[in-house]
Design a protein around this motif. Structure first.
Motif, PDB file in Angstrom:
ATOM      1  N   PRO A   1       1.192  -0.939   0.178  1.00 31.63           N
ATOM      2  CA  PRO A   1       0.068   0.170  -0.144  1.00 31.63           C
ATOM      3  C   PRO A   1       1.131   1.363   0.042  1.00 31.63           C
ATOM      4  CG  PRO A   1      -1.668  -1.737   1.694  1.00 31.63           C
ATOM      5  CD  PRO A   1       0.487  -2.527   1.360  1.00 31.63           C
ATOM      6  N   GLY A   2       1.997   1.892   0.241  1.00 32.36           N
ATOM      7  CA  GLY A   2       2.533   2.664   0.602  1.00 32.36           C
ATOM      8  C   GLY A   2       2.778   2.637  -0.620  1.00 32.36           C
ATOM      9  N   TYR A   3       3.885   1.997  -1.402  1.00 34.31           N
ATOM     10  CA  TYR A   3       4.332   1.905  -2.279  1.00 34.31           C
ATOM     11  C   TYR A   3       3.030   2.375  -3.962  1.00 34.31           C
ATOM     12  CZ  TYR A   3       9.148   0.682  -2.025  1.00 34.31           C
ATOM     13  OH  TYR A   3      10.372   0.326  -1.533  1.00 34.31           O
ATOM     14  N   ALA A   4       1.988   1.889  -3.635  1.00 38.63           N
ATOM     15  CA  ALA A   4       0.973   2.055  -4.126  1.00 38.63           C
ATOM     16  C   ALA A   4       0.672   3.638  -4.330  1.00 38.63           C
ATOM     17  CB  ALA A   4      -0.047   1.421  -3.817  1.00 38.63           C
ATOM     18  N   ALA A   5       0.747   3.621  -2.752  1.00 40.31           N
ATOM     19  CA  ALA A   5       0.622   5.353  -2.329  1.00 40.31           C
ATOM     20  C   ALA A   5       1.349   6.087  -3.759  1.00 40.31           C
ATOM     21  CB  ALA A   5      -0.191   5.988  -1.080  1.00 40.31           C
ATOM     22  N   ASP A   6       2.636   5.682  -3.649  1.00 37.58           N
ATOM     23  CA  ASP A   6       3.438   6.926  -4.096  1.00 37.58           C
ATOM     24  C   ASP A   6       3.099   6.512  -5.755  1.00 37.58           C
ATOM     25  OD1 ASP A   6       5.356   7.115  -2.112  1.00 37.58           O
ATOM     26  OD2 ASP A   6       6.818   5.751  -2.162  1.00 37.58           O
ATOM     27  N   LEU A   7       3.347   5.660  -6.221  1.00 34.65           N
ATOM     28  CA  LEU A   7       3.182   5.818  -7.180  1.00 34.65           C
ATOM     29  C   LEU A   7       1.730   6.007  -7.715  1.00 34.65           C
ATOM     30  CD1 LEU A   7       4.442   1.836  -8.200  1.00 34.65           C
ATOM     31  CD2 LEU A   7       5.659   4.119  -9.045  1.00 34.65           C
ATOM     32  N   ALA A   8       0.642   6.318  -6.862  1.00 32.39           N
ATOM     33  CA  ALA A   8      -0.494   7.101  -7.526  1.00 32.39           C
ATOM     34  C   ALA A   8      -0.494   8.317  -7.982  1.00 32.39           C
ATOM     35  CB  ALA A   8      -1.725   6.376  -6.439  1.00 32.39           C
ATOM     36  N   GLU A   9       0.697   9.265  -7.679  1.00 33.55           N
ATOM     37  CA  GLU A   9       1.013  10.457  -7.611  1.00 33.55           C
ATOM     38  C   GLU A   9       1.868  10.768  -9.173  1.00 33.55           C
ATOM     39  OE1 GLU A   9       2.397  12.981  -4.673  1.00 33.55           O
ATOM     40  OE2 GLU A   9       2.729  10.638  -3.288  1.00 33.55           O
ATOM     41  N   GLY A  10       2.258   9.171  -9.742  1.00 30.19           N
ATOM     42  CA  GLY A  10       2.832   9.513 -11.349  1.00 30.19           C
ATOM     43  C   GLY A  10       4.680   9.357 -10.920  1.00 30.19           C
ATOM     44  N   LEU A  11       4.580   9.178 -12.396  1.00 35.05           N
ATOM     45  CA  LEU A  11       6.163   9.128 -12.446  1.00 35.05           C
ATOM     46  C   LEU A  11       6.998  10.371 -12.673  1.00 35.05           C
ATOM     47  CD1 LEU A  11       6.890   5.900 -13.507  1.00 35.05           C
ATOM     48  CD2 LEU A  11       6.468   6.272 -11.849  1.00 35.05           C
ATOM     49  N   ASP A  12       6.520  11.070 -12.886  1.00 38.68           N
ATOM     50  CA  ASP A  12       7.269  12.773 -13.200  1.00 38.68           C
ATOM     51  C   ASP A  12       7.823  12.811 -12.101  1.00 38.68           C
ATOM     52  OD1 ASP A  12       6.161  12.314 -16.029  1.00 38.68           O
ATOM     53  OD2 ASP A  12       4.282  13.768 -15.971  1.00 38.68           O
ATOM     54  N   ARG A  13       6.887  13.134 -11.264  1.00 39.84           N
ATOM     55  CA  ARG A  13       8.085  14.092 -10.429  1.00 39.84           C
ATOM     56  C   ARG A  13       9.428  13.116  -9.482  1.00 39.84           C
ATOM     57  NH1 ARG A  13       7.137  11.558  -4.505  1.00 39.84           N
ATOM     58  NH2 ARG A  13       6.183   9.794  -4.683  1.00 39.84           N
ATOM     59  N   PHE A  14       9.459  12.410  -9.991  1.00 42.23           N
ATOM     60  CA  PHE A  14      10.564  11.414  -9.506  1.00 42.23           C
ATOM     61  C   PHE A  14      11.915  11.887 -10.610  1.00 42.23           C
ATOM     62  CE2 PHE A  14       8.238   7.672  -8.153  1.00 42.23           C
ATOM     63  CZ  PHE A  14       8.229   7.947  -7.386  1.00 42.23           C
ATOM     64  N   PHE A  15      11.726  12.847 -12.120  1.00 40.10           N
ATOM     65  CA  PHE A  15      12.727  12.825 -12.598  1.00 40.10           C
ATOM     66  C   PHE A  15      12.740  14.871 -12.224  1.00 40.10           C
ATOM     67  CE2 PHE A  15      11.081   9.011 -13.831  1.00 40.10           C
ATOM     68  CZ  PHE A  15      12.503   8.804 -14.347  1.00 40.10           C
ATOM     69  N   GLU A  16      14.129  14.990 -12.436  1.00 43.35           N
ATOM     70  CA  GLU A  16      14.292  16.172 -12.850  1.00 43.35           C
ATOM     71  C   GLU A  16      14.205  16.874 -13.997  1.00 43.35           C
ATOM     72  OE1 GLU A  16      18.671  17.375 -11.941  1.00 43.35           O
ATOM     73  OE2 GLU A  16      18.500  17.551  -9.780  1.00 43.35           O
ATOM     74  N   PRO A  17      14.398  17.915 -14.747  1.00 42.72           N
ATOM     75  CA  PRO A  17      14.373  18.817 -16.246  1.00 42.72           C
ATOM     76  C   PRO A  17      15.485  18.081 -17.217  1.00 42.72           C
ATOM     77  CG  PRO A  17      13.455  20.586 -15.064  1.00 42.72           C
ATOM     78  CD  PRO A  17      14.128  19.634 -14.025  1.00 42.72           C
ATOM     79  N   ARG A  18      14.902  18.039 -18.012  1.00 38.21           N
ATOM     80  CA  ARG A  18      15.968  17.607 -18.908  1.00 38.21           C
ATOM     81  C   ARG A  18      17.152  18.047 -19.707  1.00 38.21           C
ATOM     82  NH1 ARG A  18      16.541  12.960 -21.656  1.00 38.21           N
ATOM     83  NH2 ARG A  18      18.229  12.857 -23.796  1.00 38.21           N
ATOM     84  N   ARG A  19      18.271  17.855 -18.933  1.00 41.25           N
ATOM     85  CA  ARG A  19      19.585  18.998 -19.325  1.00 41.25           C
ATOM     86  C   ARG A  19      19.743  18.952 -20.334  1.00 41.25           C
ATOM     87  NH1 ARG A  19      23.888  20.032 -15.061  1.00 41.25           N
ATOM     88  NH2 ARG A  19      24.438  20.610 -17.720  1.00 41.25           N
ATOM     89  N   THR A  20      20.686  20.109 -21.392  1.00 41.39           N
ATOM     90  CA  THR A  20      20.205  20.282 -22.749  1.00 41.39           C
ATOM     91  C   THR A  20      22.003  20.372 -23.035  1.00 41.39           C
ATOM     92  OG1 THR A  20      20.041  22.667 -22.188  1.00 41.39           O
ATOM     93  CG2 THR A  20      18.054  21.790 -23.094  1.00 41.39           C
ATOM     94  N   THR A  21      22.713  20.309 -21.982  1.00 39.91           N
ATOM     95  CA  THR A  21      24.412  20.418 -22.309  1.00 39.91           C
ATOM     96  C   THR A  21      24.836  19.697 -21.104  1.00 39.91           C
ATOM     97  OG1 THR A  21      24.498  22.344 -20.178  1.00 39.91           O
ATOM     98  CG2 THR A  21      24.097  22.796 -22.240  1.00 39.91           C
ATOM     99  N   CYS A  22      25.815  19.400 -20.898  1.00 45.36           N
ATOM    100  CA  CYS A  22      26.983  18.565 -20.528  1.00 45.36           C
ATOM    101  C   CYS A  22      26.725  19.082 -19.466  1.00 45.36           C
ATOM    102  CB  CYS A  22      27.751  17.847 -21.283  1.00 45.36           C
ATOM    103  SG  CYS A  22      29.252  16.916 -20.915  1.00 45.36           S
TER     104      CYS A  22
END
Length: 347
Positions: A3-24
């Motif tokens: 149930p704890g993991y289900a609650a985490d995933l219910a919010e979607g995966l986008d919050r687990f990532f920063e904005p994509r970089r355009t430079t090295c």
């Protein structure tokens, strides 16, 4: 735990990532290409991960990178919790490898007074290294509670929990040796870790670094099944020429570069395991929606049993053939640098 993991995933995966970089993140170049697309092949947590490669300096990095929430989610139950017992047994059983890491410093420093192992986990390296440096005091640092557990177990004299760059001002000039064994690739800011090491090491002291070698031919031959990619935990893959240059800029002199010695002969065996485990994944894990059925358990057992001959072949090739020729064939999966801190800082 489901149930704890289900609650985490219910919010979607986008919050687990920063904005994509355009430079090295290493050199700032905007000339990048996609190097690898993969999934979590170890825990099978949901998500897709991309590694980009800079076309100028050849640095490889996760893009988009995990956010703070993503790091917490994907590290949870990997080194601790559900994964603690299995990984603890794996690490504690590699005593000879740890001793060889410590021995790599012997030609340059035979009696360091104190040693800080950054990314120490539960301190198994420090415990083993005492066989090589009996009179050295070993401390450990980790961003998990592993360092504190290592201190309580007596594997380190002092266990620091937290970020090395944040703790470095209090450790300034305190250590003869700082080691980072398969740590730098986990860091969100490798450059800050190197600066922290320069600050913590006394002039004349040494830094030992061991990281996956992104130039290994196995990284292309095995593709997403190459274990050192280890997505999503590994955020950066630094080519050896880049790391040598950055250390020089910071005021270090690289006194040794090794490729054959740090090679861990597991590539083929691990690739077979990852492929079979993906074909018939474990489904009794709390981040998956439902527990396993009897049919799926039987299917998994059948796939793994059928794979036993391939496991044995991969192990034999890894240990009896490739291990001896790894550097000559360009297959070494890691490299190690030993660098001396000079008295004049350049940072």
């Amino acid at each position: 735990m489901r149930p704890g993991y289900a609650a985490d995933l219910a919010e979607g995966l986008d919050r687990f990532f920063e904005p994509r970089r355009t430079t090295c993140p290493w050199c700032g170049s905007a000339r990048m290409e996609t190097r690898l697309r993969t999934t979590d092949l170890i825990q099978h947590k949901p998500g897709r991960f991309v590694l980009d490669r800079c076309q100028d300096c050849e640095h490889i990095f996760q893009n988009p990178r995990l956010s703070a929430a993503g790091l917490e989610f994907y590290y949870r139950d990997f080194y601790d919790g559900l994964g603690e017992k299995q990984l603890g047994s794996t690490f504690s059983g590699r005593t000879r490898m740890y001793e060889e890491r410590a021995e790599s410093l012997l030609p340059f420093a035979q009696a360091p007074k104190n040693w800080l192992d950054v990314g120490t986990g539960h301190g198994h390296f420090c415990e083993a290294a005492r066989a090589v440096y009996a009179d050295t005091t070993f401390d450990g640092l980790d961003f998990t509670d592993g360092a504190e557990l290592a201190e309580r177990a007596g594997r380190v004299e002092r266990g620091y929990r937290g970020s090395f760059p944040e703790l470095a001002p209090d450790l300034s000039g305190h250590y003869d040796v700082v080691s980072m064994f398969h740590y730098l690739e986990h860091s969100t800011r490798p450059d800050l870790e190197l600066r922290a090491a320069h600050r913590a090491i006394r002039p004349g002291g040494h830094l030992l670094i061991e990281v996956p070698d992104p130039d290994s031919r196995y990284s292309r031959l095995l593709g997403r099944w190459w274990l050192p990619w280890l997505q999503p935990q590994h955020l950066h893959f630094v080519p050896v020429q880049n790391l040598r240059a950055r250390l020089t800029d910071l005021g270090f002199t690289v006194v040794a570069e090794q490729h054959a010695e740090p090679h861990d002969p597991v590539d083929l065996l691990a690739a077979v395991w990852l492929a079979l485990d993906t074909a018939a994944p474990r489904d009794d894990l709390p981040w998956l929606a439902t527990p396993p059925t009897t049919v799926r358990r039987i299917l998994r057992a059948a796939v793994l049993i059928a794979g036993i001959p391939v496991f044995l072949l991969g192990t034999a090739l890894d240990r009896l053939v490739v291990k001896r020729l790894s550097h000559r064939l360009g297959l070494s999966n890691a490299y190690r640098l030993v660098a001396r801190r000079e008295s004049t800082a350049r940072d």
